[in-house]
Enzyme design. Structure first.
Site, PDB file in Angstrom:
ATOM      1  N   ASP A 200       0.816  -1.223   0.000  1.00  0.00           N
ATOM      2  CA  ASP A 200       0.000   0.000   0.000  1.00  0.00           C
ATOM      3  C   ASP A 200       0.849   1.273   0.000  1.00  0.00           C
ATOM      4  O   ASP A 200       0.329   2.376  -0.015  1.00  0.00           O
ATOM      5  CB  ASP A 200      -1.066   0.007   1.113  1.00  0.00           C
ATOM      6  CG  ASP A 200      -0.504  -0.092   2.506  1.00  0.00           C
ATOM      7  OD1 ASP A 200       0.721  -0.139   2.661  1.00  0.00           O
ATOM      8  OD2 ASP A 200      -1.313  -0.131   3.466  1.00  0.00           O
ATOM      9  N   ASN A 422       4.253 -10.210  10.534  1.00  0.00           N
ATOM     10  CA  ASN A 422       3.523  -8.946  10.621  1.00  0.00           C
ATOM     11  C   ASN A 422       2.034  -9.171  10.419  1.00  0.00           C
ATOM     12  O   ASN A 422       1.614  -9.545   9.306  1.00  0.00           O
ATOM     13  CB  ASN A 422       4.018  -7.964   9.565  1.00  0.00           C
ATOM     14  CG  ASN A 422       3.201  -6.680   9.536  1.00  0.00           C
ATOM     15  OD1 ASN A 422       3.271  -5.871  10.448  1.00  0.00           O
ATOM     16  ND2 ASN A 422       2.381  -6.518   8.501  1.00  0.00           N
ATOM     17  N   GLU A 423       1.271  -9.006  11.483  1.00  0.00           N
ATOM     18  CA  GLU A 423      -0.195  -8.916  11.431  1.00  0.00           C
ATOM     19  C   GLU A 423      -0.912 -10.208  11.047  1.00  0.00           C
ATOM     20  O   GLU A 423      -2.107 -10.165  10.746  1.00  0.00           O
ATOM     21  CB  GLU A 423      -0.638  -7.759  10.503  1.00  0.00           C
ATOM     22  CG  GLU A 423      -0.150  -6.406  11.010  1.00  0.00           C
ATOM     23  CD  GLU A 423      -0.669  -5.204  10.241  1.00  0.00           C
ATOM     24  OE1 GLU A 423      -1.134  -5.372   9.110  1.00  0.00           O
ATOM     25  OE2 GLU A 423      -0.609  -4.083  10.794  1.00  0.00           O
ATOM     26  N   GLU A 520       2.881   0.290  15.655  1.00  0.00           N
ATOM     27  CA  GLU A 520       2.534   0.895  14.354  1.00  0.00           C
ATOM     28  C   GLU A 520       1.378   1.861  14.540  1.00  0.00           C
ATOM     29  O   GLU A 520       0.371   1.515  15.162  1.00  0.00           O
ATOM     30  CB  GLU A 520       2.058  -0.172  13.352  1.00  0.00           C
ATOM     31  CG  GLU A 520       3.132  -0.878  12.589  1.00  0.00           C
ATOM     32  CD  GLU A 520       2.561  -1.715  11.438  1.00  0.00           C
ATOM     33  OE1 GLU A 520       1.482  -1.361  10.925  1.00  0.00           O
ATOM     34  OE2 GLU A 520       3.202  -2.701  11.076  1.00  0.00           O
TER      35      GLU A 520
HETATM   36  C1  BMA Z   1       0.401  -2.002   8.511  1.00  0.00           C
HETATM   37  C2  BMA Z   1       1.762  -2.407   8.044  1.00  0.00           C
HETATM   38  C3  BMA Z   1       1.869  -2.420   6.563  1.00  0.00           C
HETATM   39  C4  BMA Z   1       1.119  -1.276   5.956  1.00  0.00           C
HETATM   40  C5  BMA Z   1       0.771  -0.240   6.972  1.00  0.00           C
HETATM   41  C6  BMA Z   1      -0.038   0.880   6.413  1.00  0.00           C
HETATM   42  O1  BMA Z   1      -0.552  -2.907   8.181  1.00  0.00           O
HETATM   43  O2  BMA Z   1       2.127  -3.593   8.653  1.00  0.00           O
HETATM   44  O3  BMA Z   1       1.377  -3.627   6.088  1.00  0.00           O
HETATM   45  O4  BMA Z   1       1.854  -0.744   4.931  1.00  0.00           O
HETATM   46  O5  BMA Z   1       0.041  -0.794   8.012  1.00  0.00           O
HETATM   47  O6  BMA Z   1      -1.269   0.421   5.921  1.00  0.00           O
END
Ligand code: BMA
Length: 843
Positions: A200, A422-423, A520
């Site tokens: 993205d 990740n996630e 994040e």
């Molecule tokens: C999280 C990150 C990325 C992504 C960001 C912005 O999900 O781990 O996967 O680029 O958010 O959407």
């Protein structure tokens, strides 16, 4: 053959050396096969020289077959490259010394990705994981005179699609990225940089190539493969090994500390190997000593568990950001680019970066610089936002990848945690992929098998010196209790949280989760015009252009930026289309900087308190530090290294000593945040939007702010504060404030607006004049303003470099900042290039 060595020098510290393997009686010989190879496509219509390390895209560009892949819509125009198969070929002549060696290995440090290797027409082996090193034994295939080495590479897109087709029993989602990303499908079926099929914030450039070094290694009996060491602190060990000498004496080792908490001293560990009294091998790596613990324990007054890092016994708040691949073509990442980005992190007072799991395990130099600068690294394994296959072949290659990467990286003190993905826990828990309820157990079983039964187990066999977390975000110990997939991995009472909201008002701190650790969060902005200009043409320079929407890979991203901006700012309304465009770029950066500032301040001030059962926040890593190309994204540094306004703001909001203000029920509260123990007092200046002299000033009394705490130092209803200060109202006045000790200001000045700037009464368009002068090591830029100017932004176009401060609120007549240029320039060139924009200039 591998030899495992354990050694130690002190009663308390044991240095556990990992794998090292062995050495030969005679000298080992290495023949470098990097340099110019030949590259051809499947039908032979293209035949060109190609640099190794390198990739097909870079070779095509360097030879003039394609123009800059980042230019305009070229990501789509050049899609054909990754749909073809390509072959790399080189020839080399065998030397006499090499041909007498008993063993010869052909070593690829990294093949991207699906390759068949042949030597003199005979198959040597196959590759299918860009994160693995490959050693092929080739002694019997070598011949005197010329040898031909060939690597055939399959289209990663077609390979991924075939793997997907072969996987008939159930779907492994997601099948494809969202359309807005203009990417390729099934990247989860290939062990390759996951974001190379688009993300993205990034383009789809599924690379192919020999992305790391290639060489022959010849020896007679044994050979050294890898030396790694990790320090383990123990009160009960004393192991001494002869022939292994630690180059320091005494029991008091100097410890490695994160940036802002101490130095990063290292020792030289000399390893010598002898056979029949002859020194046959000597290796001097750097070793560092530090401990790291991830503390998850009950918190008084709060359900759940704490989540924080203790380094050398000291709880440390992680301040930093998330790291993504620096370039679509890794061969174009130079040491200077890495150094500049990591130095930028430290210069913004960061002490931590998370190497995000959709990119690559970074090159050695990255971690060496982090060791030297005191940057703590949260290291993900390369799995992101997807489910993954668990067939034997897939698991086998992942196992190899994990062991190799841990052995390569575990000596670095900068890495403080391994994290599985990740996630992906969140994706399962909150059902991103609409998995039918009846099939859920199967997906959870696969998840546990990959990250727990394989990756976690392997990592812990290789490295007991640092914590392992299965996912991010996760509830950590609580997720484990719930079978590794928690009902709500975003629970603020446990573990780490990723939080994004583009719709809610980012100036309202009540919208943010008071999490234990924010790994994040973020907002998008556009890069500056000088970054976009080289990859666009005139018709692209408007917010509604095809180019502007093409570069936006996040659904509705451009509109979200405008909506968030409009909550507090007037939108640009210039009639000149170019000015309107550049003003729009500017205001998205103002919005982003202000949003991330508000959120980070909220996390930093939440470190010492529990409110409604939530708090003790111990980490703020915003999304994202860097950019992979010239496009809108969450980054604070543009592609090319130019700091966005957010990065200048980070210098302040991550400062060791910093005051932050917020309002609660119309009461103004100011906290002193300090990583250091200090006696501090607060000074608040109230300004009118119309005047450059404060309307009034308030001082608090001196208070001890203990190191590593956030303490309320000021509380007053806004109404009474304003009543005591001339004719101020919320619309006519604003506040600045700073911390001081007995003699001087401590930390940066901060500000608090009492209304949205779009409602500010009396804010005039300033007349700012400027003087540029050359100093010994930099240029100084002195501004003179005739009125209050928020978000003053200095831009010198395409002259690369950095200001000492930028995007600031000007409440004084004069202000001088430095400019450090990264190439030779002059006062005349700077003066001609310099533009100054402040909020009132855009409407
Ligand atoms: C999280 C990150 C990325 C992504 C960001 C912005 O999900 O781990 O996967 O680029 O958010 O959407």
């Amino acid at each position: 053959m591998l030899l495992h060595v354990r050694l130690s020098g002190w009663a308390c510290w044991c240095l556990f050396s990992g794998v090292f393997s062995v050495f030969s009686l005679q000298q080992r010989l290495t023949v470098n096969l990097n340099g110019k190879w030949r590259l051809s496509n499947s039908n032979g219509s293209l035949l060109l020289p190609a640099q190794v390390p390198g990739c097909v895209h870079s070779a095509l560009q360097q030879q003039g077959y394609i123009t800059d892949p980042y230019f305009r819509f070229n990501d789509v125009s050049y899609r054909w490259i990754a749909l073809d198969n390509w072959t790399y070929t080189t020839t080399f002549t065998l030397s006499a010394e090499l041909s007498v060696k008993q063993k010869v290995l052909l070593v690829f440090d990294g093949v991207d990705t699906v390759g068949s290797v042949s030597l003199n027409g005979i198959a040597v082996g196959k590759t299918n994981n860009m994160f693995c090193r490959h050693d092929f034994s080739v002694k019997d295939l070598l011949k005197d005179g010329e040898n031909v080495l060939q690597v055939g590479l399959l289209s990663p897109i077609l390979y991924a699609s075939e793997q997907r087709k072969a996987h008939t029993s159930y779907v492994v989602p997601p099948e494809c990225p969202p359309g807005v990303q203009k990417g390729e499908c099934h990247v989860n079926f290939i062990r390759k940089e996951q974001s190379s099929f688009s993300w993205d914030w990034g383009p789809s450039f599924p690379t192919m190539g020999l992305w790391k070094g290639v060489r022959l290694e010849a020896f007679d009996i044994l050979q050294l493969v890898q030396v790694s060491s990790v320090p383990l602190y123990s009160t009960s060990h004393l192991i001494l090994i002869t022939n292994l000498f630690l180059g320091i004496n005494g029991y008091q080792v100097k410890l490695w500390w994160p940036n802002g908490h101490g130095e990063q001293p290292f020792y030289r560990l000399t390893i010598r190997g002898f056979q029949d009294e002859f020194l046959i091998f000597k290796y001097p790596p750097q070793v560092y000593f530090r401990t790291v613990e991830l503390i998850q324990e009950p918190v008084v007054g709060s359900p759940g568990l704490s989540f924080y890092f203790r380094i050398n016994g000291k709880p440390i708040f992680l301040k930093g950001s998330n790291w993504i691949p620096v370039h679509s073509f890794q061969d174009q990442v130079t040491p200077d680019v890495l150094k500049n980005l990591l130095q930028s992190a430290v210069d913004a007072n960061m002490n931590a970066l998370r190497v995000w799991g959709g990119g690559v395990y970074e090159q050695d130099l990255f971690y060496e610089i982090c060791d030297e600068l005191g940057i703590m690294v949260w290291q993900d394994f390369m799995f992101a936002c997807a489910m993954y296959p668990t067939e034997t072949d897939f698991i086998q290659t992942v196992r190899e990848e994990v062991v190799q990467q841990v052995q390569r990286l575990k000596s670095h003190p900068s890495i403080i945690i391994w994290s599985g993905n990740n996630e992906n826990e969140a994706a399962l828990a909150t059902d991103w992929f609409d998995i039918p309820a009846s099939q859920r157990p199967k997906y959870i079983r696969d998840y546990v098998m990959l990250y727990v039964d394989n990756i976690k187990k392997l990592v812990q066999e290789e490295d007991q010196s640092r914590p392992f977390l299965v996912s991010s975000p996760t509830n950590g110990a609580e997720s484990e209790q719930e079978g590794w997939v928690a009902e709500n991995p975003y629970d603020p009472h446990y573990g780490d949280v990723h939080f994004y909201s583009y719709i809610l008002d980012c100036w309202d701190w009540r919208t943010f989760p008071r999490t234990r650790f924010a790994s994040e969060y973020g907002f998008q902005s556009w890069p500056s015009f000088s970054t976009l200009q080289p990859v666009s043409i005139k018709e692209d320079w408007s917010y509604g252009s095809n180019f502007t929407s093409h570069r936006q890979h996040h659904e509705d991203g451009n509109q979200q930026m405008i909506l968030q901006t409009a909550l507090h700012f007037h939108l640009p309304n210039a009639t000149d289309p170019l000015k309107r465009f550049t003003d729009t770029l500017y205001i998205t950066q103002v919005m982003q900087a202000q949003c991330v500032k508000t959120q980070t301040e909220f996390y930093r001030r939440s470190r010492s308190e529990i409110i409604e059962g939530k708090g003790h926040t111990m980490g703020a890593l915003y999304w994202q530090l860097n950019d992979i190309w010239q496009a809108p994204s969450w980054s604070s540094i543009e592609f090319g290294g130019k700091w966005k306004m957010l990065h200048y703001f980070a210098q302040s909001f991550f400062a060791a000593v910093f005051p932050v203000a917020f309002e609660e029920d119309d009461t103004l509260v100011i906290y002193a945040i300090s990583d250091l123990s200090r006696d501090l007092k607060l000074r608040v200046n109230v300004f009118s939007w119309t005047e450059l002299d404060p309307v009034c000033t308030l001082n608090s009394s001196m208070l001890l702010v203990p190191g590593g705490s956030a303490v309320a130092v000021f509380k007053q209803p806004v109404a009474s504060l304003l009543a005591g200060c001339g004719n101020c109202t919320r619309l006519t006045c604003l506040l600045t404030f700073q911390l001081e000790d007995d003699s001087s200001q401590q930390g940066p000045t901060n500000y608090h607006f009492l209304c949205s700037p779009k409602d500010a009464q009396g804010l005039r368009r300033p007349n700012i004049t400027v003087k540029v002068e050359e100093k010994k090591t930099c240029f100084s830029v002195t501004l003179h303003s005739d009125s209050v100017a928020p978000f003053v932004w200095l831009d010198v176009g395409n002259i690369p470099g950095r200001f000492s401060s930028n995007g600031f609120l000007m409440v004084s007549r004069n202000r001088t900042v430095d400019f450090n240029a990264w190439r030779p320039t002059s006062v005349a060139e700077l003066t001609a290039s310099l533009t100054i924009t402040s909020l009132r200039d855009i409407y």
